[in-house]
Design a protein around this motif. Structure first.
Motif: not given
Length: 580
Positions: A309-314
């Motif tokens: 799983n991955e999450v990208s934060v800006i």
């Protein structure tokens, strides 16, 4: 014995991967004279996808787009006498043959269809010392294909053969080559390697793409193979793209290791290849030498590695590093359970005083992997979302929380040539065993890196009197590159267009220089091979792709753009070899 008077064999390609241009088969059958039309539908990742399909439904496991292409084009191929040879059988060639026969019956056609068995060693993987993978498929050669064609097959379906075998097999049949026709087999292997990826041989993915006059719809490639194994690469008249020494060189450098290119039928010496522009859209390949194949076959092993799983934060604006540090500490503190693997990557794409918000932003990505879906599922992604109102200013993510997904692991294995039951299943159902080669030679890396010592220095700049004035420019000012995946490794082939530029390249682009230009490679094992005939050097970067393509170890998980990154990096280039 091969017949020196046999006419050349004209072999086309209509697929470089599972998902390539659907209309290509129709275009190739209608575009000019062909003896054989091949299609490559398999890759390491594709084998995993098809193995997962078969695990859900035992009747599947093959490339379904090929079926739809044949529904449209089977009659055309039969009418024109073009034989079809494809690896679309994936992990279930017999299942694809059944589906093809159903289509033929519905169309009122009576093609002769043959297929190969023996590459799938999954059921014997433990006794062969390969562990317990989801799928285990050995890379077979071209002699089984040749037997199918000799029995009159109009369509030959294979599973995991080497990509080049799709071309070598028809050439073996056409010219009558034997097991020890090593130079001829090597020539056909090179021809097959050039066209296996479709339009990559006609200008696709070329570093110098701006020089190709029409890349809207590049034509698919054709090779005209001769009795001695030499060939001409071309394409149908009036199609887009181009066939040049550059387009062929680029493809020759794709997904290779050193100067010995091992296969089940022959080990091809890549350092023997000679290319020449014979005419517009016609490049001759000659001089190819072959050696006895190794006693072992490579095996594609695919397994389920766990859940990812991955999450990208800006992160936008000022204080990017501090913002990333706070988010990382908050998320790791909020995790209910730490996954087996947790990695963070900050991509600094932001610029100060940017005219758009996107150009003022960086991306912080966290990736989690574990065998336990709970640890990397919604609980993991929720831990990132839950800090939203108590963290850095401007916090937002690129997607809502997700449950994650399973990921695959590719591992190359090796078994002896005698360990497979390579069998040609003929149109009448007769089964012909394909014997392993009697003459083999242990594979020894070709030590061709004799042009420069890797002493850690910049060799070119250490000879200023010889090279004269230098200019700091991107390497791509004079060099092309092609890169790709090889299991957990990646290769980058770099070439230039003349002897003077090559003399500089072979001296300057050492392993240490590559590590300086590509910091991601600084701690990797890197090997280099010099290929003077191609004006090229090839690098293999060990372990840069983790556990293979499906593992998604990096931003570019298949290393397709690694060569273009290298071309964008600057190096001191002698003015005498710069063409701008």
């Amino acid at each position: 014995m091969a017949s020196p008077t046999a006419p050349s064999l004209r072999v086309g390609n209509c697929s470089g991967f599972y998902g390539d241009r659907f209309s290509a088969m129709r275009e190739m059958l209608g575009g000019g004279e062909l003896d054989v039309l091949t299609g490559d539908y398999l890759a390491e990742l594709t084998m995993l996808i098809l193995a997962k399909d078969r695990a859900k439904d035992a009747s599947t496991g093959y490339a379904k787009t090929f079926l739809r292409q044949m529904e449209e084009c089977m009659g055309m191929a039969l009418d024109r006498g073009v034989r079809i040879v494809v690896n679309a059988g994936g992990v279930n060639p017999a299942g694809l043959v059944q589906a093809l026969q159903h289509i033929a019956d519905s169309l009122g056609l009576t093609p002769s269809i043959a297929y190969l068995n023996g590459d799938d060693v999954t059921s014997r993987s433990e006794e062969l010392g390969l562990g317990s993978p989801l799928s285990a498929n050995a890379y077979l050669g071209g002699f089984g294909i040749a037997s199918c064609l000799a029995a009159g097959a109009d369509i030959v379906v294979t599973g995991r053969v080497t990509d080049a075998s799709l071309v070598a097999g028809p050439a073996i049949h056409h010219f009558g080559w034997g097991r020890e026709s090593f130079n001829e087999l090597a020539g056909a292997t090179v021809a097959g390697h050039v066209i296996e990826c479709g339009t990559q041989a006609t200008g696709g993915n070329l570093s110098f793409f701006r020089e190709i006059p029409d890349l809207m719809r590049p034509g698919f490639p054709i090779v005209e193979i001769e009795a001695d194994g030499s060939s001409v690469v071309t394409k149908n008249p009036g199609t887009g793209g181009a066939v040049t020494v550059d387009t062929v060189t680029a493809q020759l450098l794709y997904e290779v290791t050193d100067a010995r290119y091992a296969g089940p039928d022959v080990t091809t010496r890549l350092d023997s290849i000679v290319l020449s522009q014979e005419a517009q859209d016609r490049v001759r390949i000659s001089g190819v030498r072959g050696e006895a194949p190794p006693p072992e076959l490579k095996v594609s092993l695919n397994s389920i590695g766990g859940v990812r799983n991955e999450v990208s934060v800006i992160l936008t604006g000022l204080d990017i590093e501090a913002k990333a540090d706070l988010v990382r500490r908050q998320v790791e503190d909020a995790l209910p359970a730490r996954p087996r693997e947790l990695s963070w990557e900050l991509a600094r794409t932001d610029r100060i005083d940017s005219p758009t918000e996107e150009l003022a932003s960086a991306r912080l990505t966290v990736v989690a992997r574990d065998d336990d879906r709970e640890k990397v599922g919604r609980k993991f992604s929720n831990s990132v979302i839950e800090i939203a109102l108590g963290t850095v200013p401007g916090f937002h993510t690129t997607a809502p929380p997700s449950a994650g997904s399973t990921y695959g692991v590719f591992t190359p294995g090796y078994i002896t040539q005698e360990d497979v039951d390579h069998t040609a299943v003929l149109p009448d159902g007769k089964r012909i065993p394909i014997a392993a080669p009697e003459v083999t030679t242990d594979l020894v890396p070709a030590h061709t890196d004799h042009r420069a010592a890797d002493d850690g220095g910049d060799a070119a700049s250490s000879h200023p009197d010889y090279w004269g004035p230098m200019r700091r420019l991107p390497l791509g000012t004079i060099a092309g590159a092609r890169s790709g995946d090889k299991g957990p490794n990646a290769n980058i082939g770099v070439w230039v267009r003349d002897e003077a530029a090559f003399d500089w390249l072979a001296e300057a682009l050492t392993i240490e220089q590559l590590r300086r230009m590509l910091p991601e490679c600084a701690d990797l094992e890197v090997t280099r091979t010099v290929l003077p005939n191609l004006h090229a050097v090839n690098f293999v970067l060990a372990g840069i792709l983790g556990e293979g393509v499906a593992y998604n170890a990096r931003f570019d998980p298949q290393a397709k753009a690694l060569g273009e990154w290298l071309r964008s990096r600057t190096i001191d280039i002698p003015e005498l070899v710069v063409r701008i």
